[in-house]
Design an enzyme around this catalytic site. Sequence first.
Site, mmCIF file in Angstrom:
data_model
loop_
_atom_site.group_PDB
_atom_site.id
_atom_site.type_symbol
_atom_site.label_atom_id
_atom_site.label_comp_id
_atom_site.label_asym_id
_atom_site.label_seq_id
_atom_site.Cartn_x
_atom_site.Cartn_y
_atom_site.Cartn_z
ATOM 1 N N GLU A 57 -27.506 27.966 -2.110
ATOM 2 C CA GLU A 57 -28.353 27.327 -1.098
ATOM 3 C C GLU A 57 -29.559 28.182 -0.713
ATOM 4 O O GLU A 57 -29.440 29.380 -0.445
ATOM 5 C CB GLU A 57 -27.529 27.028 0.148
ATOM 6 C CG GLU A 57 -28.292 26.220 1.189
ATOM 7 C CD GLU A 57 -27.360 25.499 2.138
ATOM 8 O OE1 GLU A 57 -27.054 24.328 1.882
ATOM 9 O OE2 GLU A 57 -26.922 26.139 3.120
ATOM 10 N N LYS A 59 -31.734 28.777 2.086
ATOM 11 C CA LYS A 59 -31.609 28.577 3.534
ATOM 12 C C LYS A 59 -32.265 29.752 4.247
ATOM 13 O O LYS A 59 -31.754 30.860 4.217
ATOM 14 C CB LYS A 59 -30.117 28.488 3.892
ATOM 15 C CG LYS A 59 -29.795 28.350 5.365
ATOM 16 C CD LYS A 59 -28.279 28.291 5.539
ATOM 17 C CE LYS A 59 -27.867 28.125 6.980
ATOM 18 N NZ LYS A 59 -26.393 28.079 7.121
ATOM 19 N N LYS A 120 -30.643 18.830 1.581
ATOM 20 C CA LYS A 120 -29.785 19.188 2.720
ATOM 21 C C LYS A 120 -30.567 18.982 4.008
ATOM 22 O O LYS A 120 -31.520 19.704 4.314
ATOM 23 C CB LYS A 120 -29.357 20.651 2.572
ATOM 24 C CG LYS A 120 -28.323 21.118 3.588
ATOM 25 C CD LYS A 120 -26.911 20.838 3.115
ATOM 26 C CE LYS A 120 -25.893 21.464 4.072
ATOM 27 N NZ LYS A 120 -25.769 22.921 3.900
ATOM 28 N N GLU A 169 -20.180 14.510 3.798
ATOM 29 C CA GLU A 169 -19.578 15.688 4.423
ATOM 30 C C GLU A 169 -18.623 15.311 5.552
ATOM 31 O O GLU A 169 -18.954 14.528 6.428
ATOM 32 C CB GLU A 169 -20.688 16.589 4.974
ATOM 33 C CG GLU A 169 -20.177 17.845 5.633
ATOM 34 C CD GLU A 169 -21.304 18.736 6.097
ATOM 35 O OE1 GLU A 169 -22.000 19.294 5.233
ATOM 36 O OE2 GLU A 169 -21.511 18.859 7.323
ATOM 37 N N ASN A 189 -16.791 20.682 5.242
ATOM 38 C CA ASN A 189 -17.523 21.745 5.914
ATOM 39 C C ASN A 189 -16.567 22.536 6.787
ATOM 40 O O ASN A 189 -15.990 21.994 7.735
ATOM 41 C CB ASN A 189 -18.663 21.164 6.744
ATOM 42 C CG ASN A 189 -19.676 22.222 7.144
ATOM 43 O OD1 ASN A 189 -19.388 23.417 7.109
ATOM 44 N ND2 ASN A 189 -20.859 21.780 7.525
ATOM 45 N N GLU A 219 -17.719 23.893 1.678
ATOM 46 C CA GLU A 219 -18.956 24.368 2.299
ATOM 47 C C GLU A 219 -18.665 25.336 3.449
ATOM 48 O O GLU A 219 -17.763 25.101 4.244
ATOM 49 C CB GLU A 219 -19.752 23.198 2.883
ATOM 50 C CG GLU A 219 -20.060 22.062 1.942
ATOM 51 C CD GLU A 219 -20.717 20.933 2.699
ATOM 52 O OE1 GLU A 219 -21.823 21.134 3.240
ATOM 53 O OE2 GLU A 219 -20.108 19.849 2.792
ATOM 54 N N SER A 220 -19.444 26.387 3.530
ATOM 55 C CA SER A 220 -19.453 27.356 4.629
ATOM 56 C C SER A 220 -18.283 28.329 4.580
ATOM 57 O O SER A 220 -17.145 27.942 4.290
ATOM 58 C CB SER A 220 -19.451 26.661 5.997
ATOM 59 O OG SER A 220 -20.555 25.803 6.148
#
Length: 263
Positions: A57, A59, A120, A169, A189, A219-220
């Site tokens: 990603e 970001k 995103k 998500e 997530n 994710e995360s």
Amino acid sequence: MANILEEIVAYKREEVERFRKELSQVYLESRVEILRGKKVPSLASALKESPTGIIAEYKRKSPSKGWINKEAKANVIPKSYQENGATAISILTDSHFFGGTNAFIREAQLSGVNIPVLYKNFIVNEYQIYQARLAGASAILLIAACLTTEECSRFIALAHDLEMEVMLEIHKEEELYYSELGADLYGINNRDLETFEVNVDTSYRLAPMLPEGSVKVCESGINAPSLIQPLRQAGFNGFLIGEHFMKQPDPGFSLKTFISQIR
């Protein structure tokens, strides 16, 4: 921290109205119509075929941590991710909260990125889906917590009509029924979108409840190579990682090192 998601969604609705005044949806639709038939790479297929499944990603900023890498260039880092083993790229396009812009996708692709790109953002209106297609995205992110099932179903249908895939998500059990709406991929997530606290156990808990055989993305909170194989064994095809790479001096090299340490 107060409910960040509510703040972001409220801002997004206002932002879309400002965008509409600058560029009408009718004009946007006419620009997108020209792109029909110009295929974009499939995110779902790429993840199913990849030995690593890393969605790296781009970001620059987050609401909880502020600037992560303010000087990061969209014509440098995504290409470096691709060269260093990323299966796909996720690009934050929200400006106010994440320091992004739609133009970052085009910049990345002009630099040579040709693997799937995930758009995103916090999508709350059809207008944003047209923006994503015009920007060059392969897939969009829809967040169950931001949308009713009717909105989510309508947005999935529009994305498919515009020849993009959808990653839906989910971050808690109460949202699992959204998985009946026909998304192409499901992201779990591990970050609580109200508090932004992270717990990877969320992925292990929710993965078995998603449709059998579906493409699943964690994710995360993935901050160590040792997490990848256990998550893969739990049914995940993809692993979205941003901050872990972006806070390093050379995000692409950080990705290369990370991949080399997956066992």
